[in-house]
Design a protein around this motif. Structure first.
Motif, PDB file in Angstrom:
ATOM      1  N   VAL A   1      17.297  60.024  37.081  1.00 11.01           N
ATOM      2  CA  VAL A   1      17.221  58.529  36.485  1.00 11.01           C
ATOM      3  C   VAL A   1      16.610  58.905  35.103  1.00 11.01           C
ATOM      4  O   VAL A   1      17.110  58.149  33.976  1.00 11.01           O
ATOM      5  N   LEU A   2      15.559  59.831  34.942  1.00  8.12           N
ATOM      6  CA  LEU A   2      15.023  60.066  33.554  1.00  8.12           C
ATOM      7  C   LEU A   2      16.520  60.452  32.694  1.00  8.12           C
ATOM      8  O   LEU A   2      16.503  60.000  31.332  1.00  8.12           O
TER       9      LEU A   2
ATOM     10  N   GLN B   1      16.148  46.732  38.510  1.00  9.66           N
ATOM     11  CA  GLN B   1      16.619  47.976  38.521  1.00  9.66           C
ATOM     12  C   GLN B   1      15.540  48.866  38.117  1.00  9.66           C
ATOM     13  O   GLN B   1      15.398  49.912  38.698  1.00  9.66           O
ATOM     14  N   ALA B   2      14.820  48.452  36.991  1.00  5.65           N
ATOM     15  CA  ALA B   2      13.721  49.153  36.670  1.00  5.65           C
ATOM     16  C   ALA B   2      12.679  49.378  37.797  1.00  5.65           C
ATOM     17  O   ALA B   2      11.995  50.415  38.096  1.00  5.65           O
ATOM     18  N   GLU B   3      12.396  48.226  38.640  1.00  2.33           N
ATOM     19  CA  GLU B   3      11.511  48.456  39.733  1.00  2.33           C
ATOM     20  C   GLU B   3      12.202  49.317  40.697  1.00  2.33           C
ATOM     21  O   GLU B   3      11.215  50.089  41.555  1.00  2.33           O
TER      22      GLU B   3
ATOM     23  N   TRP C   1      13.907  51.788  40.622  1.00  4.38           N
ATOM     24  CA  TRP C   1      13.739  53.279  40.014  1.00  4.38           C
ATOM     25  C   TRP C   1      12.391  53.835  39.654  1.00  4.38           C
ATOM     26  O   TRP C   1      12.071  54.863  39.384  1.00  4.38           O
ATOM     27  N   GLY C   2      11.291  52.771  39.787  1.00  2.42           N
ATOM     28  CA  GLY C   2      10.075  53.182  39.679  1.00  2.42           C
ATOM     29  C   GLY C   2       9.527  52.871  38.542  1.00  2.42           C
ATOM     30  O   GLY C   2       8.175  53.221  38.068  1.00  2.42           O
ATOM     31  N   LEU C   3      10.274  52.278  37.350  1.00  6.09           N
ATOM     32  CA  LEU C   3       9.589  52.130  35.931  1.00  6.09           C
ATOM     33  C   LEU C   3       8.451  51.145  36.224  1.00  6.09           C
ATOM     34  O   LEU C   3       7.679  50.965  35.348  1.00  6.09           O
TER      35      LEU C   3
ATOM     36  N   LEU D   1       6.989  59.240  37.057  1.00  6.07           N
ATOM     37  CA  LEU D   1       7.646  57.779  37.686  1.00  6.07           C
ATOM     38  C   LEU D   1       8.917  57.808  38.155  1.00  6.07           C
ATOM     39  O   LEU D   1       9.210  57.383  39.190  1.00  6.07           O
ATOM     40  N   VAL D   2       9.745  58.633  37.713  1.00  9.58           N
ATOM     41  CA  VAL D   2      11.348  58.407  37.927  1.00  9.58           C
ATOM     42  C   VAL D   2      11.880  59.905  38.363  1.00  9.58           C
ATOM     43  O   VAL D   2      11.406  60.893  37.940  1.00  9.58           O
ATOM     44  N   ARG D   3      12.878  59.983  39.277  1.00  7.39           N
ATOM     45  CA  ARG D   3      13.623  61.241  39.455  1.00  7.39           C
ATOM     46  C   ARG D   3      14.105  61.613  38.088  1.00  7.39           C
ATOM     47  O   ARG D   3      14.353  60.978  36.976  1.00  7.39           O
TER      48      ARG D   3
ATOM     49  N   LEU E   1       7.168  59.404  31.597  1.00  9.02           N
ATOM     50  CA  LEU E   1       8.486  59.004  32.547  1.00  9.02           C
ATOM     51  C   LEU E   1       8.561  59.817  33.845  1.00  9.02           C
ATOM     52  O   LEU E   1       8.969  59.605  34.857  1.00  9.02           O
TER      53      LEU E   1
END
Length: 265
Positions: free
Chosen positions: A166-167, A181-183, A185-187, A161-163, A158
């Protein structure tokens, strides 16, 4: 327990398609699924497939850990269960290996996600190089719901992929989020109406690339994510020198110039 295999694998046009096959339980992860997913990763890694797609049968990708199967852990010392490094050349336990095995599979791995992708299922998807999600997909770091923390490789995957905020929100709340939302956030890499078709189309495109260059690129990216700039620059040069002039690279050059599909031996 169903006699059907927890995971099925098919090979077609240099693409390995790994399917979670416990649709009646939304592919919930029990001990049999743990064993099957790890075995599938090992099998694909040893195969001559150039790309791998992971998907789930039925109405969702994976609902997470099968809570009913956790009864076997009652009365046992958690340290005895979790601390031994039994997989990944002494780096993971069996639960972590469910996700981490896919990071070590040398071929690019694409996860096609629909429906729920919770807890163990989300961490499995994070082990893939690329995630393509259906508009109805829902993602959750579910462990806080059960009073525990992500422990299947999520804390390695994780943060790549994410800030941090967000994590933390995902981990602290255990609240499912939409594919959109997942897109954001980069998930998720992308959202597609039919993620399996999109994943297989992308896999078909990658299967036309140099197999040795694809594997080298995956390994180099993994190296770059965990090493400093000077080491990465040296590794870039070393990897490039190992590819230039070799049969796969020469075939890519010839095919590009001749405007034809490459043929690799």
């Amino acid at each position: 327990m169903s006699d059907a295999p927890r995971v099925t694998i098919t090979y077609d046009n240099h693409i390995a398609h790994v399917r979670l096959n416990r649709a009646d339980k939304i592919n919930a992860v029990d001990q049999a699924m743990i064993d099957a997913v790890i075995a599938a990763g090992d099998e694909v890694a040893a195969s001559d497939a150039r790309v791998c797609v992971i998907s789930g049968e039925g109405k969702g990708f994976c609902a997470g850990i099968d809570i009913g199967g956790l009864g076997a852990m009652i009365g046992k010392d958690p340290n005895d269960l979790l601390m031994p490094r039994t997989h990944g050349a002494g780096t993971t336990n069996q639960w972590q290996e469910v996700a981490m095995v896919w990071t070590r599979v040398p071929q690019p791995v694409i996860a096609a996600v629909h429906g729920v992708c919770y807890g163990a299922g989300m961490q499995l998807a994070l082990g893939a190089d690329i995630r393509i999600a259906a508009p109805d997909a829902r993602f959750a770091v579910m462990e806080m719901k059960w009073g525990i923390v992500p422990d299947m490789g999520g804390m390695v995957l994780l943060p790549r992929l994410v800030r941090s905020d967000v994590l933390r929100r995902l981990t602290y709340t255990a609240t499912p989020v939409s594919a959109e939302q997942a897109e954001a956030w980069g998930l998720v890499t992308e959202v597609a109406a039919d993620p399996q078709a999109a994943a297989l189309a992308l896999a078909g495109e990658l299967a036309q690339k140099s197999p040795s260059a694809l594997r080298a690129a995956k390994a180099l990216i993994g190296y770059a994510e965990t090493h400093g700039a000077d080491d990465v620059l040296m590794e870039e040069s070393r990897v490039q020198a190992s590819l230039i002039g070799k049969p796969d690279q020469m075939e890519m050059v010839a095919a590009t110039i001749q405007k034809r599909a490459p043929v690799f031996k």
